[in-house]
Design an enzyme around this catalytic site. Structure first.
Site, PDB file in Angstrom:
ATOM      1  N   SER A  97      13.449  -5.798   5.783  1.00  0.00           N
ATOM      2  CA  SER A  97      14.068  -4.629   5.765  1.00  0.00           C
ATOM      3  C   SER A  97      15.671  -4.312   6.186  1.00  0.00           C
ATOM      4  O   SER A  97      16.050  -3.373   6.629  1.00  0.00           O
ATOM      5  CB  SER A  97      13.422  -3.569   6.227  1.00  0.00           C
ATOM      6  OG  SER A  97      12.131  -3.392   5.345  1.00  0.00           O
ATOM      7  N   SER A  98      16.419  -5.470   5.515  1.00  0.00           N
ATOM      8  CA  SER A  98      18.051  -5.346   6.170  1.00  0.00           C
ATOM      9  C   SER A  98      18.451  -3.891   5.284  1.00  0.00           C
ATOM     10  O   SER A  98      19.220  -3.418   5.797  1.00  0.00           O
ATOM     11  CB  SER A  98      18.683  -6.512   5.648  1.00  0.00           C
ATOM     12  OG  SER A  98      18.259  -6.768   4.351  1.00  0.00           O
ATOM     13  N   SER A  99      18.186  -3.730   4.020  1.00  0.00           N
ATOM     14  CA  SER A  99      18.826  -2.653   3.411  1.00  0.00           C
ATOM     15  C   SER A  99      18.245  -1.561   3.789  1.00  0.00           C
ATOM     16  O   SER A  99      19.004  -0.610   3.848  1.00  0.00           O
ATOM     17  CB  SER A  99      18.351  -2.724   1.707  1.00  0.00           C
ATOM     18  OG  SER A  99      16.821  -3.030   1.613  1.00  0.00           O
ATOM     19  N   ASP A 116       9.682   0.974   4.726  1.00  0.00           N
ATOM     20  CA  ASP A 116      10.838   0.434   5.357  1.00  0.00           C
ATOM     21  C   ASP A 116      11.716   1.331   6.162  1.00  0.00           C
ATOM     22  O   ASP A 116      11.945   1.249   7.046  1.00  0.00           O
ATOM     23  CB  ASP A 116      11.567  -0.604   4.474  1.00  0.00           C
ATOM     24  CG  ASP A 116      10.801  -1.650   3.812  1.00  0.00           C
ATOM     25  OD1 ASP A 116       9.680  -1.831   4.089  1.00  0.00           O
ATOM     26  OD2 ASP A 116      11.373  -2.223   2.745  1.00  0.00           O
ATOM     27  N   ALA A 173      14.680 -11.425   3.525  1.00  0.00           N
ATOM     28  CA  ALA A 173      13.687 -12.306   4.277  1.00  0.00           C
ATOM     29  C   ALA A 173      12.383 -11.204   4.211  1.00  0.00           C
ATOM     30  O   ALA A 173      11.560 -11.684   5.002  1.00  0.00           O
ATOM     31  CB  ALA A 173      14.328 -12.538   5.624  1.00  0.00           C
ATOM     32  N   THR A 218       0.957  -1.367  -0.045  1.00  0.00           N
ATOM     33  CA  THR A 218       0.038  -0.017  -0.052  1.00  0.00           C
ATOM     34  C   THR A 218       0.741   1.154  -0.172  1.00  0.00           C
ATOM     35  O   THR A 218       0.458   2.339  -0.379  1.00  0.00           O
ATOM     36  CB  THR A 218      -1.074   0.199   1.345  1.00  0.00           C
ATOM     37  OG1 THR A 218       0.019  -0.490   2.264  1.00  0.00           O
ATOM     38  CG2 THR A 218      -2.245  -1.077   1.295  1.00  0.00           C
ATOM     39  N   ASP A 219       1.956   1.203   0.462  1.00  0.00           N
ATOM     40  CA  ASP A 219       2.901   2.228   0.627  1.00  0.00           C
ATOM     41  C   ASP A 219       3.155   3.054  -0.646  1.00  0.00           C
ATOM     42  O   ASP A 219       2.951   4.317  -0.836  1.00  0.00           O
ATOM     43  CB  ASP A 219       4.278   1.977   1.232  1.00  0.00           C
ATOM     44  CG  ASP A 219       5.011   1.222   0.826  1.00  0.00           C
ATOM     45  OD1 ASP A 219       4.923   0.422  -0.366  1.00  0.00           O
ATOM     46  OD2 ASP A 219       6.226   1.220   1.185  1.00  0.00           O
TER      47      ASP A 219
HETATM   48  C1  GLA Z   1       9.089  -3.901   0.384  1.00  0.00           C
HETATM   49  C2  GLA Z   1       9.223  -2.319  -0.015  1.00  0.00           C
HETATM   50  C3  GLA Z   1       8.441  -1.589   0.776  1.00  0.00           C
HETATM   51  C4  GLA Z   1       6.840  -2.292   0.633  1.00  0.00           C
HETATM   52  C5  GLA Z   1       6.820  -3.555   0.737  1.00  0.00           C
HETATM   53  C6  GLA Z   1       5.428  -4.254   0.534  1.00  0.00           C
HETATM   54  O1  GLA Z   1       9.652  -4.182   1.602  1.00  0.00           O
HETATM   55  O2  GLA Z   1      10.638  -1.770   0.269  1.00  0.00           O
HETATM   56  O3  GLA Z   1       8.306  -0.244   0.113  1.00  0.00           O
HETATM   57  O4  GLA Z   1       6.137  -1.707  -0.560  1.00  0.00           O
HETATM   58  O5  GLA Z   1       7.774  -4.276   0.139  1.00  0.00           O
HETATM   59  O6  GLA Z   1       4.656  -3.742   1.319  1.00  0.00           O
END
Ligand code: GLA
Length: 377
Positions: free
Chosen positions: A121-123, A167, A118, A33-34
């Site tokens: 959000s490691s990056s 993230d 995984a 959704t972001d």
């Molecule tokens: C990844 C992207 C986020 C988001 C998610 C799905 O983590 O980096 O911005 O779009 O996928 O919700």
């Protein structure tokens, strides 16, 4: 942390002055959704990236990766694209410079325990830790929202992944014991206390899929196509009722399914926040389950392993609800579980998943943690 400080001393022959840290995140609900200007509800996790550093007076950055045993060195005045792990730090430096920050370099040692690929959000954790390090080396004020935006641009422009803002915002702005309710259109945030009787359990399928970036970018295009058909800037601008009344305007059947997920998911985020505020884990869990089904059938970003682990979770005693989390195609799912039953749940899910597909899952309890921070050594 002792290990990081000792490694800095061993590598640079001096004591570090600061430790910059930034966490990974697990998204509770609000998937994909972001980038549609919608709502998300992630929380920062305990796994994080840390950098021990000493500011430099010139514009050289020397960054030693403890985990990869590799040194990166670059000049802030002459940033060049490459293909190594240091693209993230360089990308952050580039966007900070473009935003007008005057940067000093630093000597640093970086380490992290956010699993890569995984969906945790490691990056973003690397990006925000680097931004935090520059903030200390260059003495500017930390503005979480601004830094998250800069780090997102680094990923979009330098690294070439068209990710949304979730993230980076989760890593920058989360608060301990709270989920971060974020409006991705206005970037307004609210910290929502985690109900005390609920455990958040992360379930790593141990599957990873390549080509996530291309499938991700394709979903983005399909969402944009349906937004154009509906004559709005973002799918976020369409209510469920408007969608029902205008469904015939979306020509491409895939774009229609993607839109149905996004528009219903936005409503689910709002309802989950409402359920959290009224301490109703059953309602939260039901919304989690609906989210998974929508991601499986309409957005089509689950894989077999994600479906199996989520179904394994649904079967267990004490589980309020479970869903895949992150971009999808592999990686992790997340479950809401009655606190007293969480340990037994974690074991049982691991066993059920192994029985179903022969894979070892990594299942663990997760605590909502603080966003990026800096401390003096
Ligand atoms: C990844 C992207 C986020 C988001 C998610 C799905 O983590 O980096 O911005 O779009 O996928 O919700």
């Amino acid at each position: 942390m002792t290990n990081l400080i000792e490694s800095y001393t061993a590598y640079f022959n001096a004591k570090p002055q600061f430790i910059a840290r930034a966490p990974g995140r697990v998204n509770l609900i609000g998937e994909h959704t972001d980038y549609n200007g919608g709502f998300v509800l992630p929380m920062a996790i305990e796994q994080e990236v840390s950098i021990a550093l000493v500011p430099r007076l010139d514009s050289t950055v020397r960054l030693f990766s403890l985990d990869l045993d590799l040194i990166a060195q670059f000049e802030l005045g002459a940033l060049l694209h490459g293909d190594g792990w240091d693209e993230y730090p360089k990308g952050v430096a580039d966007e900070l410079l473009k935003a007008g920050f005057r940067l000093n370099g630093f000597d640093g040692v970086i380490t992290g325990n956010v699993p890569r690929g995984a969906g945790l959000s490691s990056s973003a954790a690397v990006e925000l830790a680097v931004a935090r390090a520059f903030c200390a080396s260059s003495n500017f004020e930390w503005d979480a929202v601004q830094m998250a935006t800069i780090c997102q641009k680094a990923e979009n422009h330098w690294v070439g992944v068209q990710c949304g803002i979730m993230d980076q915002m989760a890593s920058a702005a989360s608060r301990k014991n709270n989920a971060l309710f974020l409006d991705c259109k206005t970037l307004a945030i609210q910290n929502i206390p985690m109900p005390a009787n609920i455990a958040v359990v992360v379930m790593d399928t141990s599957t990873r899929r390549g080509l996530v970036a291309s499938a991700y970018n394709e979903r983005r295009r399909q969402c944009e196509e349906s937004a154009r058909d509906l004559n709005v800037e973002f799918l976020r601008d369409v209510s469920w009722l408007d969608f029902q009344n205008n469904i015939g305007k979306i020509k491409n059947p895939d774009a229609l399914k993607r839109a149905r997920h996004i528009i219903s998911e936005n409503e689910r985020v709002l309802n989950t926040v409402d359920a959290m505020r009224s301490n109703d884990p059953f309602r939260m869990g039901k919304l989690f389950n609906e989210s998974h089904i929508s991601l499986r059938d309409d957005f089509e970003v689950t894989n077999d392993a994600l479906n199996q682990i989520v179904e394994s979770a649904w079967e267990q005693d004490g589980c309020f609800g479970a869903r895949m989390t992150g971009a999808g195609f592999g990686g992790c799912a997340v479950a809401l579980v009655e606190k007293e039953k969480a340990r037994a749940f974690a074991q049982a899910v691991g066993a059920a998943y192994k029985h179903r597909c022969g894979l070892e899952a990594l299942v663990y309890l997760s605590k909502a943690s603080d966003g990026a921070s800096i401390s003096k050594c």
